[in-house]
Write a protein that holds these residues in place. Structure first.
Motif, PDB file in Angstrom:
ATOM      1  N   ALA A  94       3.523  -6.000  -1.581  1.00 50.64           N
ATOM      2  CA  ALA A  94       4.028  -6.290   0.082  1.00 50.64           C
ATOM      3  C   ALA A  94       2.969  -4.611   0.284  1.00 50.64           C
ATOM      4  CB  ALA A  94       5.166  -6.211   0.443  1.00 50.64           C
ATOM      5  N   LEU A  95       3.825  -3.574   0.248  1.00 50.91           N
ATOM      6  CA  LEU A  95       3.240  -2.148   0.680  1.00 50.91           C
ATOM      7  C   LEU A  95       2.048  -1.906   0.703  1.00 50.91           C
ATOM      8  CD1 LEU A  95       6.804  -0.294  -0.480  1.00 50.91           C
ATOM      9  CD2 LEU A  95       6.239  -0.862   2.245  1.00 50.91           C
ATOM     10  N   THR A  96       1.960  -2.070  -0.721  1.00 49.35           N
ATOM     11  CA  THR A  96       0.264  -1.198  -1.092  1.00 49.35           C
ATOM     12  C   THR A  96      -0.707  -2.313   0.122  1.00 49.35           C
ATOM     13  OG1 THR A  96      -0.181  -3.401  -3.483  1.00 49.35           O
ATOM     14  CG2 THR A  96       0.488  -0.371  -3.118  1.00 49.35           C
ATOM     15  N   THR A  97      -0.696  -4.144   0.331  1.00 48.53           N
ATOM     16  CA  THR A  97      -1.169  -4.755   1.103  1.00 48.53           C
ATOM     17  C   THR A  97      -1.005  -4.701   2.506  1.00 48.53           C
ATOM     18  OG1 THR A  97      -1.523  -6.253  -0.232  1.00 48.53           O
ATOM     19  CG2 THR A  97      -1.539  -7.037   1.163  1.00 48.53           C
ATOM     20  N   ALA A  98      -0.141  -3.961   2.659  1.00 50.27           N
ATOM     21  CA  ALA A  98       0.290  -3.770   4.537  1.00 50.27           C
ATOM     22  C   ALA A  98      -0.926  -2.038   4.630  1.00 50.27           C
ATOM     23  CB  ALA A  98       1.324  -3.432   4.586  1.00 50.27           C
ATOM     24  N   ALA A  99      -0.948  -1.351   3.250  1.00 49.59           N
ATOM     25  CA  ALA A  99      -1.579  -0.314   3.541  1.00 49.59           C
ATOM     26  C   ALA A  99      -2.835  -0.296   3.365  1.00 49.59           C
ATOM     27  CB  ALA A  99      -1.236   1.290   2.502  1.00 49.59           C
ATOM     28  N   GLU A 100      -3.668  -1.587   3.761  1.00 49.80           N
ATOM     29  CA  GLU A 100      -5.173  -1.989   3.390  1.00 49.80           C
ATOM     30  C   GLU A 100      -5.463  -1.276   4.251  1.00 49.80           C
ATOM     31  OE1 GLU A 100      -6.172  -5.894   2.497  1.00 49.80           O
ATOM     32  OE2 GLU A 100      -5.297  -5.435   0.009  1.00 49.80           O
ATOM     33  N   LYS A 101      -5.501  -0.814   5.414  1.00 56.59           N
ATOM     34  CA  LYS A 101      -6.051  -0.599   6.332  1.00 56.59           C
ATOM     35  C   LYS A 101      -5.221   0.849   7.504  1.00 56.59           C
ATOM     36  CE  LYS A 101      -9.168  -4.674   7.547  1.00 56.59           C
ATOM     37  NZ  LYS A 101      -9.357  -5.541   8.253  1.00 56.59           N
ATOM     38  N   SER A 103      -3.944   4.837   7.377  1.00 56.60           N
ATOM     39  CA  SER A 103      -4.308   6.208   7.026  1.00 56.60           C
ATOM     40  C   SER A 103      -3.183   6.837   6.322  1.00 56.60           C
ATOM     41  CB  SER A 103      -4.528   6.951   7.883  1.00 56.60           C
ATOM     42  OG  SER A 103      -5.065   6.836   9.341  1.00 56.60           O
ATOM     43  N   LEU A 104      -1.694   6.319   6.070  1.00 61.86           N
ATOM     44  CA  LEU A 104      -0.730   7.109   5.416  1.00 61.86           C
ATOM     45  C   LEU A 104       0.386   6.145   4.910  1.00 61.86           C
ATOM     46  CD1 LEU A 104      -0.147   9.890   4.089  1.00 61.86           C
ATOM     47  CD2 LEU A 104       1.145   9.779   6.430  1.00 61.86           C
ATOM     48  N   LEU A 105       0.768   6.326   3.826  1.00 60.52           N
ATOM     49  CA  LEU A 105       2.247   5.159   3.560  1.00 60.52           C
ATOM     50  C   LEU A 105       3.155   6.016   2.967  1.00 60.52           C
ATOM     51  CD1 LEU A 105       3.435   2.852   2.143  1.00 60.52           C
ATOM     52  CD2 LEU A 105       2.254   2.609  -0.047  1.00 60.52           C
ATOM     53  N   VAL A 106       4.283   5.637   3.842  1.00 61.44           N
ATOM     54  CA  VAL A 106       5.490   6.375   3.799  1.00 61.44           C
ATOM     55  C   VAL A 106       6.478   5.907   2.800  1.00 61.44           C
ATOM     56  CG1 VAL A 106       6.745   7.485   5.333  1.00 61.44           C
ATOM     57  CG2 VAL A 106       4.492   7.355   5.410  1.00 61.44           C
ATOM     58  N   LEU A 107       6.942   5.946   1.884  1.00 60.31           N
ATOM     59  CA  LEU A 107       8.231   5.360   1.106  1.00 60.31           C
ATOM     60  C   LEU A 107       9.578   6.678   1.242  1.00 60.31           C
ATOM     61  CD1 LEU A 107       5.889   4.434  -1.712  1.00 60.31           C
ATOM     62  CD2 LEU A 107       7.130   2.932  -0.174  1.00 60.31           C
ATOM     63  N   GLY A 108      10.438   5.958   0.854  1.00 62.34           N
ATOM     64  CA  GLY A 108      11.715   6.939   0.689  1.00 62.34           C
ATOM     65  C   GLY A 108      12.090   7.076  -0.393  1.00 62.34           C
ATOM     66  N   SER A 109      12.621   8.113  -1.520  1.00 63.63           N
ATOM     67  CA  SER A 109      12.709   8.496  -2.482  1.00 63.63           C
ATOM     68  C   SER A 109      14.419   7.978  -2.692  1.00 63.63           C
ATOM     69  CB  SER A 109      12.783  10.232  -3.025  1.00 63.63           C
ATOM     70  OG  SER A 109      13.235  10.738  -4.793  1.00 63.63           O
ATOM     71  N   HIS A 110      14.710   6.947  -3.830  1.00 59.37           N
ATOM     72  CA  HIS A 110      16.026   7.456  -3.765  1.00 59.37           C
ATOM     73  C   HIS A 110      16.671   8.245  -4.585  1.00 59.37           C
ATOM     74  CE1 HIS A 110      15.778   3.242  -2.103  1.00 59.37           C
ATOM     75  NE2 HIS A 110      15.228   3.027  -2.001  1.00 59.37           N
ATOM     76  N   GLY A 111      16.146   8.828  -5.722  1.00 59.87           N
ATOM     77  CA  GLY A 111      16.513  10.041  -6.315  1.00 59.87           C
ATOM     78  C   GLY A 111      17.774   9.914  -6.978  1.00 59.87           C
ATOM     79  N   HIS A 112      17.462   8.401  -7.748  1.00 62.58           N
ATOM     80  CA  HIS A 112      17.975   7.940  -9.362  1.00 62.58           C
ATOM     81  C   HIS A 112      17.823   7.758 -10.651  1.00 62.58           C
ATOM     82  CE1 HIS A 112      17.669   4.720  -8.102  1.00 62.58           C
ATOM     83  NE2 HIS A 112      18.034   4.767  -7.364  1.00 62.58           N
ATOM     84  N   ILE A 128       2.151   4.290  -5.389  1.00 61.93           N
ATOM     85  CA  ILE A 128       1.860   5.471  -5.784  1.00 61.93           C
ATOM     86  C   ILE A 128      -0.052   5.266  -6.284  1.00 61.93           C
ATOM     87  CG2 ILE A 128       1.719   8.159  -6.428  1.00 61.93           C
ATOM     88  CD1 ILE A 128       4.034   8.430  -6.066  1.00 61.93           C
ATOM     89  N   ARG A 129       0.359   4.649  -7.516  1.00 63.87           N
ATOM     90  CA  ARG A 129      -0.962   4.020  -8.548  1.00 63.87           C
ATOM     91  C   ARG A 129      -1.594   3.465  -7.472  1.00 63.87           C
ATOM     92  NH1 ARG A 129       1.216   6.073 -13.690  1.00 63.87           N
ATOM     93  NH2 ARG A 129       3.080   6.508 -13.544  1.00 63.87           N
ATOM     94  N   ARG A 130      -1.267   2.446  -6.990  1.00 65.85           N
ATOM     95  CA  ARG A 130      -2.238   0.935  -6.761  1.00 65.85           C
ATOM     96  C   ARG A 130      -2.462   1.484  -4.793  1.00 65.85           C
ATOM     97  NH1 ARG A 130       1.011  -4.353  -8.280  1.00 65.85           N
ATOM     98  NH2 ARG A 130      -0.273  -4.871  -6.000  1.00 65.85           N
ATOM     99  N   ALA A 131      -1.852   2.277  -4.455  1.00 66.07           N
ATOM    100  CA  ALA A 131      -2.001   2.678  -2.790  1.00 66.07           C
ATOM    101  C   ALA A 131      -3.753   2.759  -2.388  1.00 66.07           C
ATOM    102  CB  ALA A 131      -1.213   3.484  -2.225  1.00 66.07           C
ATOM    103  N   PRO A 132      -3.984   2.001  -1.127  1.00 64.84           N
ATOM    104  CA  PRO A 132      -5.513   2.233  -0.789  1.00 64.84           C
ATOM    105  C   PRO A 132      -5.431   3.161  -0.264  1.00 64.84           C
ATOM    106  CG  PRO A 132      -4.875   0.404   0.817  1.00 64.84           C
ATOM    107  CD  PRO A 132      -3.361   1.285  -1.055  1.00 64.84           C
ATOM    108  N   CYS A 133      -4.150   4.524  -0.144  1.00 59.81           N
ATOM    109  CA  CYS A 133      -4.797   5.033   0.767  1.00 59.81           C
ATOM    110  C   CYS A 133      -3.403   6.702   0.305  1.00 59.81           C
ATOM    111  CB  CYS A 133      -4.249   4.988   2.180  1.00 59.81           C
ATOM    112  SG  CYS A 133      -2.710   4.281   2.180  1.00 59.81           S
ATOM    113  N   PRO A 134      -3.447   8.324   0.796  1.00 58.68           N
ATOM    114  CA  PRO A 134      -2.625   8.956   0.761  1.00 58.68           C
ATOM    115  C   PRO A 134      -0.966   8.172   0.889  1.00 58.68           C
ATOM    116  CG  PRO A 134      -4.208   9.770   2.350  1.00 58.68           C
ATOM    117  CD  PRO A 134      -4.220   8.294   2.586  1.00 58.68           C
ATOM    118  N   VAL A 135       0.062   8.607  -0.403  1.00 58.72           N
ATOM    119  CA  VAL A 135       1.157   8.547   0.127  1.00 58.72           C
ATOM    120  C   VAL A 135       2.239   9.755   0.179  1.00 58.72           C
ATOM    121  CG1 VAL A 135       3.289   7.259  -1.433  1.00 58.72           C
ATOM    122  CG2 VAL A 135       1.021   6.256  -1.163  1.00 58.72           C
TER     123      VAL A 135
END
Length: 144
Positions: A94-101, A103-112, A128-135
């Motif tokens: 869902a996230l990598t598809t939404a990020a196809e166009k 400039s940036l994909l932003v995610l939160g770290s859960h830290g566990h 990070i492995r599949r994103a079409p833009c910087p993460v």
């Protein structure tokens, strides 16, 4: 779309930090934000939070996304255009598809979990492995 920032929102503190960071960054660069949450329904009862139909599960995802976005926007932020999308899919797709166009994909770290997952959760790692833009992975709150 120029200066589009896609951000993953899942109702967690990490998701809220990511949304907050994405909105602040969009204000800084004159961009827009698309907040995305993923949902699926397989009909398997997995506890008290499981919905009874795909429509109910989609509604739950849309409500969570709207509530999280509204809460962050109520804080002191410059005006930024924010759209929302509840996508029926696994979170990474869902996230990598939404990020196809985007400039940036932003995610939160859960830290566990294991050492690597102290910084990156499985969704962050997959994106990070599949994103079409910087993460950008917004780290956990040091006070937490």
């Amino acid at each position: 779309m120029e200066n589009l920032i896609v951000v993953g929102v899942d109702g967690s503190p990490g998701g809220r930090r990511a949304l907050d960071w994405a909105i602040a960054e969009a204000a800084r660069i004159g961009g827009t934000v698309r907040a995305v949450t993923a949902w699926t329904w397989d009909g398997i009862d997995s506890g008290p939070l499981t919905e009874t139909s795909p429509a109910a599960q989609r509604h739950r995802a849309e409500t969570l996304l709207r509530d999280e976005t509204d809460a962050v926007l109520r804080r002191a932020h410059p005006p930024v255009t924010v759209t929302v999308e509840a996508a029926e899919n696994d979170p990474v797709t869902a996230l990598t598809t939404a990020a196809e166009k985007a400039s940036l994909l932003v995610l939160g770290s859960h830290g566990h979990s294991a050492l690597r997952h102290r910084v990156l959760g499985s969704v962050s790692d997959g994106c990070i492995r599949r994103a079409p833009c910087p993460v950008v992975v917004v780290p956990t709150d040091p006070a937490a």
